[in-house]
Design an enzyme around this catalytic site. Sequence first.
Site, PDB file in Angstrom:
ATOM      1  N   TRP A 102      40.945  37.735  44.087  1.00 20.97           N
ATOM      2  CA  TRP A 102      41.111  36.882  45.261  1.00 20.97           C
ATOM      3  C   TRP A 102      40.138  35.718  45.310  1.00 20.97           C
ATOM      4  O   TRP A 102      40.293  34.816  46.118  1.00 20.97           O
ATOM      5  CB  TRP A 102      40.979  37.703  46.549  1.00 20.97           C
ATOM      6  CG  TRP A 102      39.816  38.649  46.508  1.00 20.97           C
ATOM      7  CD1 TRP A 102      39.862  39.963  46.147  1.00 20.97           C
ATOM      8  CD2 TRP A 102      38.452  38.346  46.780  1.00 20.97           C
ATOM      9  NE1 TRP A 102      38.606  40.503  46.179  1.00 20.97           N
ATOM     10  CE2 TRP A 102      37.716  39.534  46.574  1.00 20.97           C
ATOM     11  CE3 TRP A 102      37.768  37.196  47.192  1.00 20.97           C
ATOM     12  CZ2 TRP A 102      36.341  39.596  46.756  1.00 20.97           C
ATOM     13  CZ3 TRP A 102      36.401  37.278  47.363  1.00 20.97           C
ATOM     14  CH2 TRP A 102      35.702  38.450  47.150  1.00 20.97           C
ATOM     15  N   ASN A 103      39.117  35.762  44.451  1.00 23.81           N
ATOM     16  CA  ASN A 103      38.140  34.666  44.567  1.00 23.81           C
ATOM     17  C   ASN A 103      38.417  33.567  43.544  1.00 23.81           C
ATOM     18  O   ASN A 103      38.895  33.854  42.451  1.00 23.81           O
ATOM     19  CB  ASN A 103      36.707  35.205  44.423  1.00 23.81           C
ATOM     20  CG  ASN A 103      36.421  35.711  43.031  1.00 23.81           C
ATOM     21  OD1 ASN A 103      37.251  36.340  42.426  1.00 23.81           O
ATOM     22  ND2 ASN A 103      35.254  35.428  42.528  1.00 23.81           N
ATOM     23  N   LYS A 120      50.180  37.165  38.619  1.00 25.10           N
ATOM     24  CA  LYS A 120      50.109  38.203  39.657  1.00 25.10           C
ATOM     25  C   LYS A 120      48.951  37.815  40.562  1.00 25.10           C
ATOM     26  O   LYS A 120      47.789  37.857  40.168  1.00 25.10           O
ATOM     27  CB  LYS A 120      49.877  39.562  38.992  1.00 25.10           C
ATOM     28  CG  LYS A 120      49.183  40.628  39.828  1.00 25.10           C
ATOM     29  CD  LYS A 120      50.083  41.215  40.884  1.00 25.10           C
ATOM     30  CE  LYS A 120      49.368  42.298  41.678  1.00 25.10           C
ATOM     31  NZ  LYS A 120      48.438  41.761  42.698  1.00 25.10           N
ATOM     32  N   GLY A 144      39.074  40.372  37.022  1.00 30.12           N
ATOM     33  CA  GLY A 144      38.947  41.311  38.135  1.00 30.12           C
ATOM     34  C   GLY A 144      37.830  42.294  37.854  1.00 30.12           C
ATOM     35  O   GLY A 144      36.904  41.997  37.093  1.00 30.12           O
ATOM     36  N   GLY A 145      37.921  43.474  38.454  1.00 27.70           N
ATOM     37  CA  GLY A 145      36.860  44.460  38.336  1.00 27.70           C
ATOM     38  C   GLY A 145      37.013  45.347  37.109  1.00 27.70           C
ATOM     39  O   GLY A 145      38.103  45.473  36.543  1.00 27.70           O
ATOM     40  N   GLU A 160      38.071  39.170  31.893  1.00 30.41           N
ATOM     41  CA  GLU A 160      36.923  38.507  32.539  1.00 30.41           C
ATOM     42  C   GLU A 160      36.545  39.383  33.716  1.00 30.41           C
ATOM     43  O   GLU A 160      37.269  39.425  34.710  1.00 30.41           O
ATOM     44  CB  GLU A 160      37.329  37.121  33.058  1.00 30.41           C
ATOM     45  CG  GLU A 160      37.628  36.105  31.998  1.00 30.41           C
ATOM     46  CD  GLU A 160      36.399  35.673  31.236  1.00 30.41           C
ATOM     47  OE1 GLU A 160      35.270  35.939  31.698  1.00 30.41           O
ATOM     48  OE2 GLU A 160      36.570  35.088  30.165  1.00 30.41           O
ATOM     49  N   LEU A 161      35.428  40.100  33.599  1.00 31.60           N
ATOM     50  CA  LEU A 161      35.116  41.103  34.605  1.00 31.60           C
ATOM     51  C   LEU A 161      33.873  40.735  35.401  1.00 31.60           C
ATOM     52  O   LEU A 161      33.483  39.578  35.448  1.00 31.60           O
ATOM     53  CB  LEU A 161      34.989  42.470  33.929  1.00 31.60           C
ATOM     54  CG  LEU A 161      36.151  42.799  32.975  1.00 31.60           C
ATOM     55  CD1 LEU A 161      35.959  44.141  32.319  1.00 31.60           C
ATOM     56  CD2 LEU A 161      37.486  42.739  33.693  1.00 31.60           C
ATOM     57  N   CYS A 198      31.532  36.100  40.351  1.00 28.46           N
ATOM     58  CA  CYS A 198      31.290  37.026  39.233  1.00 28.46           C
ATOM     59  C   CYS A 198      29.977  36.706  38.544  1.00 28.46           C
ATOM     60  O   CYS A 198      29.365  37.576  37.944  1.00 28.46           O
ATOM     61  CB  CYS A 198      32.451  36.967  38.255  1.00 28.46           C
ATOM     62  SG  CYS A 198      32.837  35.307  37.733  1.00 28.46           S
ATOM     63  N   GLU A 212      27.535  46.043  41.167  1.00 28.35           N
ATOM     64  CA  GLU A 212      28.021  44.725  41.550  1.00 28.35           C
ATOM     65  C   GLU A 212      28.484  44.816  43.004  1.00 28.35           C
ATOM     66  O   GLU A 212      29.386  45.587  43.329  1.00 28.35           O
ATOM     67  CB  GLU A 212      29.197  44.289  40.674  1.00 28.35           C
ATOM     68  CG  GLU A 212      29.597  42.862  40.981  1.00 28.35           C
ATOM     69  CD  GLU A 212      30.912  42.425  40.357  1.00 28.35           C
ATOM     70  OE1 GLU A 212      31.838  43.231  40.268  1.00 28.35           O
ATOM     71  OE2 GLU A 212      30.999  41.252  39.976  1.00 28.35           O
TER      72      GLU A 212
HETATM   73  P1  NAD Z   1      40.476  43.914  41.273  1.00 30.67           P
HETATM   74  O1  NAD Z   1      40.136  44.390  39.911  1.00 30.67           O
HETATM   75  O2  NAD Z   1      40.541  44.922  42.371  1.00 30.67           O
HETATM   76  O3  NAD Z   1      41.926  43.212  41.285  1.00 30.67           O
HETATM   77  C1  NAD Z   1      42.245  42.157  40.412  1.00 30.67           C
HETATM   78  C2  NAD Z   1      43.761  42.082  40.245  1.00 30.67           C
HETATM   79  O4  NAD Z   1      44.210  43.231  39.521  1.00 30.67           O
HETATM   80  C3  NAD Z   1      44.536  42.065  41.562  1.00 30.67           C
HETATM   81  O5  NAD Z   1      45.579  41.105  41.489  1.00 30.67           O
HETATM   82  C4  NAD Z   1      45.108  43.471  41.626  1.00 30.67           C
HETATM   83  O6  NAD Z   1      46.292  43.567  42.373  1.00 30.67           O
HETATM   84  C5  NAD Z   1      45.369  43.763  40.160  1.00 30.67           C
HETATM   85  N1  NAD Z   1      45.516  45.198  39.856  1.00 30.67           N
HETATM   86  C6  NAD Z   1      44.974  46.250  40.515  1.00 30.67           C
HETATM   87  N2  NAD Z   1      45.366  47.411  39.929  1.00 30.67           N
HETATM   88  C7  NAD Z   1      46.146  47.084  38.876  1.00 30.67           C
HETATM   89  C8  NAD Z   1      46.842  47.847  37.874  1.00 30.67           C
HETATM   90  N3  NAD Z   1      46.817  49.180  37.848  1.00 30.67           N
HETATM   91  N4  NAD Z   1      47.531  47.167  36.939  1.00 30.67           N
HETATM   92  C9  NAD Z   1      47.563  45.822  36.942  1.00 30.67           C
HETATM   93  N5  NAD Z   1      46.945  45.043  37.870  1.00 30.67           N
HETATM   94  C10 NAD Z   1      46.244  45.675  38.819  1.00 30.67           C
HETATM   95  O7  NAD Z   1      39.452  42.764  41.595  1.00 30.67           O
HETATM   96  P2  NAD Z   1      39.128  42.066  42.991  1.00 30.67           P
HETATM   97  O8  NAD Z   1      38.405  43.042  43.849  1.00 30.67           O
HETATM   98  O9  NAD Z   1      40.338  41.387  43.525  1.00 30.67           O
HETATM   99  O10 NAD Z   1      38.109  40.907  42.495  1.00 30.67           O
HETATM  100  C11 NAD Z   1      36.749  41.090  42.363  1.00 30.67           C
HETATM  101  C12 NAD Z   1      36.365  41.381  40.925  1.00 30.67           C
HETATM  102  O11 NAD Z   1      36.757  40.323  40.068  1.00 30.67           O
HETATM  103  C13 NAD Z   1      34.839  41.483  40.773  1.00 30.67           C
HETATM  104  O12 NAD Z   1      34.487  42.554  39.939  1.00 30.67           O
HETATM  105  C14 NAD Z   1      34.478  40.163  40.111  1.00 30.67           C
HETATM  106  O13 NAD Z   1      33.273  40.162  39.421  1.00 30.67           O
HETATM  107  C15 NAD Z   1      35.657  39.933  39.226  1.00 30.67           C
HETATM  108  N6  NAD Z   1      35.735  38.503  38.838  1.00 30.67           N
HETATM  109  C16 NAD Z   1      35.430  38.138  37.549  1.00 30.67           C
HETATM  110  C17 NAD Z   1      35.464  36.791  37.186  1.00 30.67           C
HETATM  111  C18 NAD Z   1      35.162  36.335  35.769  1.00 30.67           C
HETATM  112  O14 NAD Z   1      35.600  35.263  35.410  1.00 30.67           O
HETATM  113  N7  NAD Z   1      34.430  37.079  34.973  1.00 30.67           N
HETATM  114  C19 NAD Z   1      35.825  35.837  38.128  1.00 30.67           C
HETATM  115  C20 NAD Z   1      36.120  36.238  39.415  1.00 30.67           C
HETATM  116  C21 NAD Z   1      36.082  37.587  39.747  1.00 30.67           C
END
Ligand code: NAD
Length: 494
Positions: free
Chosen positions: A154-155, A178, A231-232, A253-254, A287, A386
Amino acid sequence: MSAIVPYRMLIAGEWIEAEGGRRLESLDPANGAAWASFPAASAADVDRAVRAAHQAMTEGPWARTTATERGKALYRLADLLASRADELAKVETRDTGKLIRETRSQIRYVADYFRYFAGAADKLEGATLPIDKPDLFVMTVREPIGVVAAVIPWNSQLLLAAVKIGPALAAGNAVVLKASEHAPTPLLEFGKLCLEAGIPPGVVNVVTGLGDPCGKALTTHPLVARISFTGGAETARHIVRNSAENFAVVTLELGGKSPILVFDDADPESAANGIVAGNFGASGQSCVAGTRVFVQSGIFDEVMGRVAERAKRIRIGDPLDDASEMGPLATRGQLDHVERAVAASLTEGATLLNGGCRPAALSKGWYYEPTILACPQGGVTASREELFGPVLSAFRFTDEAAAIRAANDTEYGLAAGLFTRDGSRSLRVMRQLRAGIVWINTYRAVSPIAPFGGYKSSGFGREAGQESLLDYTRTKTVWINSSTAPVGDPFVMR
Ligand code: NAD
């Protein structure tokens, strides 16, 4: 009370509802109230989107575009983004709580990311190989990799979408994006611009819904060839397992728990500003947040005093107000997580230098004060996990080698910062930091030209820069016999 804005998702150039009409709501972090609703895609909806993307890149007009034409389409998209930055910024701010001054300037800069990939589209070249066999001519051809599943948190959504869609389209692929279930509307608005820029229907699809079923159906789909995930780390484990179904190429990218090291010879003002930017910009929901701050003893009080003084003066308030310097956290869950971690850290021996609670004047919305914890050696919950909130953990050090060991003592390795006026020290320390990005005497700078990505649990693969473009292609090796002689019988030895 204002009406809830109904959004639809984009599949094959059409704005559609989810199967069965299922919907979810998006909440405004500034007051916690629902302000938009969007479709909750099923596996069948996702299947339609992937098939539309596959059809568009194999049989549709996109399959016949030249690289130069694809570049022009991306330039048009960039211009539209820049001209609509103000409107898009309002939507992103409403949906995520990120400050309007941050979303506006970030979206303007996102246009430059598309321009970078637009310019690169017709520079993707194959090679001719000096092959070790007479009469054979061998060349490599770079082809689009296939349907790309871009899964986004979301960010910084438009930025994260740009580093995936830019190279994917430049190389001739089609994409299914997505969007996050917490704040999908900026990407739905972005989908409108893709159509307006003349990108053919089906080349960019935007699906909305929960991680399971929507994200899962996308990342296991047999027609998906490439998964680009941000994402995470826990979700990333699902993604990697999902890719066992389709053998898609994955980049991740986590998150991070990035260190900032400040040495006695650093400029205290620069260091303090770097620490403030690295922790309280975007309310710490970045992140690359530099949440573990190691300051050498001789300068600790001065630097952390400046950081605390600035933190006290940060104007927390409505993210749509240009005067606000820090907005709310994006979700109620984030706020609870931050509160719990800070409470645990205080029982584990950390001391508060600022913050540690919600601002009394802002009872509605998910606000949290910029928080500084002075931590005992060995750390506390807040310095290990984190948090994705405005919380920094500060440590005092005396010895360079011990500071480097402490900085590397984390499962993550996304970024690191380093403040010193000693040139040889900056290079010596930089070489030893286990992180994909090292900022020296600055923090949080990014560019479309510079690769971005982590080590260890911060993921693998790089976004932005030239190498990211190659990740959206695959190589075909072509062998040509240039001899006029007939091909010999393979069972007759010569
Ligand atoms: P998240 O991992 O909860 O969700 C990310 C995406 O994955 C969402 O669209 C979600 O619906 C989807 N998702 C969830 N379960 C899934 C599954 N089983 N299969 C496929 N897709 C699925 O992350 P969040 O809480 O929305 O975002 C925060 C995280 O993102 C933090 O850990 C942050 O550090 C990371 N982040 C990393 C970067 C980078 O570039 N390294 C940039 C921004 C955010």
